[in-house]
Design a protein around this motif. Sequence first.
Motif, PDB file in Angstrom:
ATOM      1  N   ASP A 177       0.824  -1.196   0.000  1.00  0.00           N
ATOM      2  CA  ASP A 177       0.000   0.000   0.000  1.00  0.00           C
ATOM      3  C   ASP A 177       0.863   1.252   0.000  1.00  0.00           C
ATOM      4  OD1 ASP A 177      -2.242  -1.539   0.005  1.00  0.00           O
ATOM      5  OD2 ASP A 177      -2.543  -1.422   2.181  1.00  0.00           O
ATOM      6  N   SER A 178       1.943   1.250   0.820  1.00  0.00           N
ATOM      7  CA  SER A 178       2.811   2.413   0.908  1.00  0.00           C
ATOM      8  C   SER A 178       3.462   2.693  -0.434  1.00  0.00           C
ATOM      9  CB  SER A 178       3.876   2.196   1.990  1.00  0.00           C
ATOM     10  OG  SER A 178       3.281   2.099   3.250  1.00  0.00           O
ATOM     11  N   GLU A 179       3.927   1.616  -1.124  1.00  0.00           N
ATOM     12  CA  GLU A 179       4.575   1.794  -2.403  1.00  0.00           C
ATOM     13  C   GLU A 179       3.611   2.415  -3.411  1.00  0.00           C
ATOM     14  OE1 GLU A 179       6.127  -1.784  -3.977  1.00  0.00           O
ATOM     15  OE2 GLU A 179       7.141  -0.833  -5.663  1.00  0.00           O
ATOM     16  N   ALA A 180       2.332   2.013  -3.308  1.00  0.00           N
ATOM     17  CA  ALA A 180       1.349   2.483  -4.274  1.00  0.00           C
ATOM     18  C   ALA A 180       0.968   3.938  -4.043  1.00  0.00           C
ATOM     19  CB  ALA A 180       0.096   1.603  -4.204  1.00  0.00           C
ATOM     20  N   THR A 181       1.002   4.399  -2.779  1.00  0.00           N
ATOM     21  CA  THR A 181       0.500   5.733  -2.475  1.00  0.00           C
ATOM     22  C   THR A 181       1.599   6.747  -2.197  1.00  0.00           C
ATOM     23  OG1 THR A 181       0.304   5.159  -0.128  1.00  0.00           O
ATOM     24  CG2 THR A 181      -1.624   4.796  -1.504  1.00  0.00           C
ATOM     25  N   GLN A 182       2.850   6.303  -2.013  1.00  0.00           N
ATOM     26  CA  GLN A 182       3.917   7.233  -1.677  1.00  0.00           C
ATOM     27  C   GLN A 182       3.994   8.354  -2.713  1.00  0.00           C
ATOM     28  OE1 GLN A 182       6.061   6.958   1.012  1.00  0.00           O
ATOM     29  NE2 GLN A 182       6.929   8.924   0.502  1.00  0.00           N
ATOM     30  N   GLY A 183       3.831   9.604  -2.266  1.00  0.00           N
ATOM     31  CA  GLY A 183       3.963  10.747  -3.147  1.00  0.00           C
ATOM     32  C   GLY A 183       2.756  11.025  -4.018  1.00  0.00           C
ATOM     33  N   THR A 184       1.655  10.313  -3.812  1.00  0.00           N
ATOM     34  CA  THR A 184       0.463  10.502  -4.638  1.00  0.00           C
ATOM     35  C   THR A 184      -0.517  11.435  -3.946  1.00  0.00           C
ATOM     36  OG1 THR A 184       0.708   8.261  -5.528  1.00  0.00           O
ATOM     37  CG2 THR A 184      -1.427   9.330  -5.810  1.00  0.00           C
ATOM     38  N   TRP A 185      -0.825  12.546  -4.601  1.00  0.00           N
ATOM     39  CA  TRP A 185      -1.766  13.527  -4.065  1.00  0.00           C
ATOM     40  C   TRP A 185      -2.672  14.003  -5.185  1.00  0.00           C
ATOM     41  CZ3 TRP A 185      -1.400  13.829   1.108  1.00  0.00           C
ATOM     42  CH2 TRP A 185      -0.187  13.399   1.677  1.00  0.00           C
ATOM     43  N   PRO A 186      -3.939  14.308  -4.871  1.00  0.00           N
ATOM     44  CA  PRO A 186      -4.570  14.150  -3.555  1.00  0.00           C
ATOM     45  C   PRO A 186      -4.740  12.674  -3.198  1.00  0.00           C
ATOM     46  CG  PRO A 186      -6.215  14.691  -5.190  1.00  0.00           C
ATOM     47  CD  PRO A 186      -4.889  14.799  -5.888  1.00  0.00           C
ATOM     48  N   ARG A 187      -4.995  12.398  -1.917  1.00  0.00           N
ATOM     49  CA  ARG A 187      -5.258  11.040  -1.480  1.00  0.00           C
ATOM     50  C   ARG A 187      -6.405  11.042  -0.477  1.00  0.00           C
ATOM     51  NH1 ARG A 187       0.192   9.274   1.540  1.00  0.00           N
ATOM     52  NH2 ARG A 187       0.941   9.835  -0.530  1.00  0.00           N
ATOM     53  N   GLU A 188      -7.082   9.910  -0.390  1.00  0.00           N
ATOM     54  CA  GLU A 188      -8.161   9.744   0.576  1.00  0.00           C
ATOM     55  C   GLU A 188      -7.694   8.831   1.696  1.00  0.00           C
ATOM     56  OE1 GLU A 188     -11.571   8.318  -1.541  1.00  0.00           O
ATOM     57  OE2 GLU A 188     -12.302  10.358  -1.922  1.00  0.00           O
ATOM     58  N   VAL A 189      -8.007   9.212   2.921  1.00  0.00           N
ATOM     59  CA  VAL A 189      -7.619   8.423   4.090  1.00  0.00           C
ATOM     60  C   VAL A 189      -8.858   8.162   4.940  1.00  0.00           C
ATOM     61  CG1 VAL A 189      -5.294   9.397   4.086  1.00  0.00           C
ATOM     62  CG2 VAL A 189      -7.070  10.451   5.503  1.00  0.00           C
ATOM     63  N   ASP A 190      -8.790   7.112   5.734  1.00  0.00           N
ATOM     64  CA  ASP A 190      -9.903   6.779   6.617  1.00  0.00           C
ATOM     65  C   ASP A 190      -9.909   7.667   7.852  1.00  0.00           C
ATOM     66  OD1 ASP A 190     -10.895   4.734   5.030  1.00  0.00           O
ATOM     67  OD2 ASP A 190      -9.598   3.227   5.936  1.00  0.00           O
ATOM     68  N   SER A 191     -11.088   8.118   8.227  1.00  0.00           N
ATOM     69  CA  SER A 191     -11.268   8.917   9.441  1.00  0.00           C
ATOM     70  C   SER A 191     -12.545   8.463  10.122  1.00  0.00           C
ATOM     71  CB  SER A 191     -11.370  10.404   9.086  1.00  0.00           C
ATOM     72  OG  SER A 191     -11.681  11.193  10.230  1.00  0.00           O
ATOM     73  N   LEU A 192     -12.529   8.373  11.434  1.00  0.00           N
ATOM     74  CA  LEU A 192     -13.737   8.012  12.168  1.00  0.00           C
ATOM     75  C   LEU A 192     -14.762   9.145  12.067  1.00  0.00           C
ATOM     76  CD1 LEU A 192     -12.108   6.406  15.320  1.00  0.00           C
ATOM     77  CD2 LEU A 192     -13.512   5.230  13.630  1.00  0.00           C
ATOM     78  N   THR A 193     -16.015   8.773  11.959  1.00  0.00           N
ATOM     79  CA  THR A 193     -17.058   9.790  11.865  1.00  0.00           C
ATOM     80  C   THR A 193     -17.476  10.250  13.253  1.00  0.00           C
ATOM     81  OG1 THR A 193     -18.802   8.115  11.814  1.00  0.00           O
ATOM     82  CG2 THR A 193     -17.913   8.844   9.701  1.00  0.00           C
ATOM     83  N   ILE A 199      -0.400   2.657  14.519  1.00  0.00           N
ATOM     84  CA  ILE A 199      -0.674   4.096  14.475  1.00  0.00           C
ATOM     85  C   ILE A 199       0.414   4.817  13.693  1.00  0.00           C
ATOM     86  CG2 ILE A 199      -0.572   6.172  15.915  1.00  0.00           C
ATOM     87  CD1 ILE A 199      -3.316   5.093  15.826  1.00  0.00           C
ATOM     88  N   THR A 200       1.669   4.427  13.898  1.00  0.00           N
ATOM     89  CA  THR A 200       2.773   5.053  13.178  1.00  0.00           C
ATOM     90  C   THR A 200       2.621   4.856  11.680  1.00  0.00           C
ATOM     91  OG1 THR A 200       4.280   4.715  15.048  1.00  0.00           O
ATOM     92  CG2 THR A 200       5.287   5.087  12.901  1.00  0.00           C
ATOM     93  N   THR A 201       2.257   3.636  11.263  1.00  0.00           N
ATOM     94  CA  THR A 201       2.034   3.359   9.850  1.00  0.00           C
ATOM     95  C   THR A 201       0.896   4.214   9.303  1.00  0.00           C
ATOM     96  OG1 THR A 201       2.832   1.090  10.086  1.00  0.00           O
ATOM     97  CG2 THR A 201       1.440   1.565   8.185  1.00  0.00           C
ATOM     98  N   GLU A 202      -0.195   4.323  10.070  1.00  0.00           N
ATOM     99  CA  GLU A 202      -1.347   5.109   9.624  1.00  0.00           C
ATOM    100  C   GLU A 202      -0.991   6.592   9.508  1.00  0.00           C
ATOM    101  OE1 GLU A 202      -6.144   5.338  10.602  1.00  0.00           O
ATOM    102  OE2 GLU A 202      -4.793   4.291  11.963  1.00  0.00           O
ATOM    103  N   ILE A 203      -0.266   7.095  10.485  1.00  0.00           N
ATOM    104  CA  ILE A 203       0.169   8.487  10.440  1.00  0.00           C
ATOM    105  C   ILE A 203       1.056   8.725   9.219  1.00  0.00           C
ATOM    106  CG2 ILE A 203       1.712  10.147  11.570  1.00  0.00           C
ATOM    107  CD1 ILE A 203      -0.921  10.140  12.934  1.00  0.00           C
ATOM    108  N   GLY A 204       1.928   7.761   8.934  1.00  0.00           N
ATOM    109  CA  GLY A 204       2.799   7.887   7.770  1.00  0.00           C
ATOM    110  C   GLY A 204       2.019   7.999   6.478  1.00  0.00           C
TER     111      GLY A 204
END
Length: 369
Positions: free
Chosen positions: A54-70, A198-203
């Motif tokens: 997943d990291s390889e696929a998204t590294q440097g890709t913007w915009p991006r969507e991330v999960d957030s609790l509602t 959490i560290t991975t998610e923050i990254g």
Amino acid sequence: MSRTTLSRFSLARRSRTLAVAATAVALTLGLAACSDDDDATTAASSDATGSGADSEATQGTWPREVDSLTVDNGEVTGETEKVEIPEQPERIVSTSVTLTGSLLSVDAPVIASGGAKVGPTSDDKGFFTQWADKADAAGVEALWQLEPDLQKVAAQDPDLIIVSAVGADTATTLYDELTKIGVPVVVLDYSDKTWTEITTEIGEITGHEEEAAATIQSYEDRVAEVRDTIDEPEQPVNVVLPAQGGNLNFMTGESAQGRIITDLGWELAVPGDDITRTDGDYAGRTDVRQVTGENADKALIGKTVFGINVDGTEPVIDKLKAIPTLTDAYAVTNARVYELGASAFRIDYFSAMEILDQIEEYFTPQGAE
């Protein structure tokens, strides 16, 4: 985002890293080594985090969507939603002092943070002691101490706001107002994840996937180093946090503290269901099991005990000796109780490394270099 812009962000991160003290040096060296060995490093990072693809696929890709609790009327619903981050953040405000440590560990550009109450676990700004010096070196501004303030967040002109869904440092009651600032607001729950998760998610949220992987790898390397350096203590091992009224909180393998013990390859002893409290604040929790003083001898069976001195007052050994049922406990009578500092109460990369340092100091053979 253009290559030029990404390079500018990379240079900014590197500059901030050089300003951070010794703990981040290992991270910087790890990143500096990534030249012609990108494929090997990516593979190692994938093994360490479980999300290398997943990291390889998204590294440097913007915009991006991330999960957030509602959040609904200030209450977390337990559901998630996608939040779009248009470009890599440069001005992050963390309303959660717990999550700030993870942001710093991946060298994310956090410019301001809420703090905890001043006490044994924090400095005079409310920053946790394990990373307060890193925050100071990075110029992180302290906003409050467990009293979220919308205006103080807005005044920072952030481009990303990080909010905790749980804990004393949550700011979900201000969620609706925070979203009106006009920048992405991401709500995370650190209570149901390991610090590495959490560290991975923050990254991934901040575009610092490589730094997150390197941070986790540096911890794993340190675990291996400590394991190879020390004499293994007597087994099994208990990790306890003395509580009020002579009660004891035992860390399980689901806790961040317990995972450090199991990462070292040691046997973690955990109280059984028959003596664990099923009422009170710890009812239903899987990371901590509370035992009353009258059952303490049945639970404290570790030949080696690590005690977390979160209030910084009397030594843990004295607190254990004050529990009548522990008079004959092996670890108590044979001086096998080892104290961990207040920073061991809440684990992130920095406090995990501090615990490993303490363990190395306790169990390195005398005369060894």
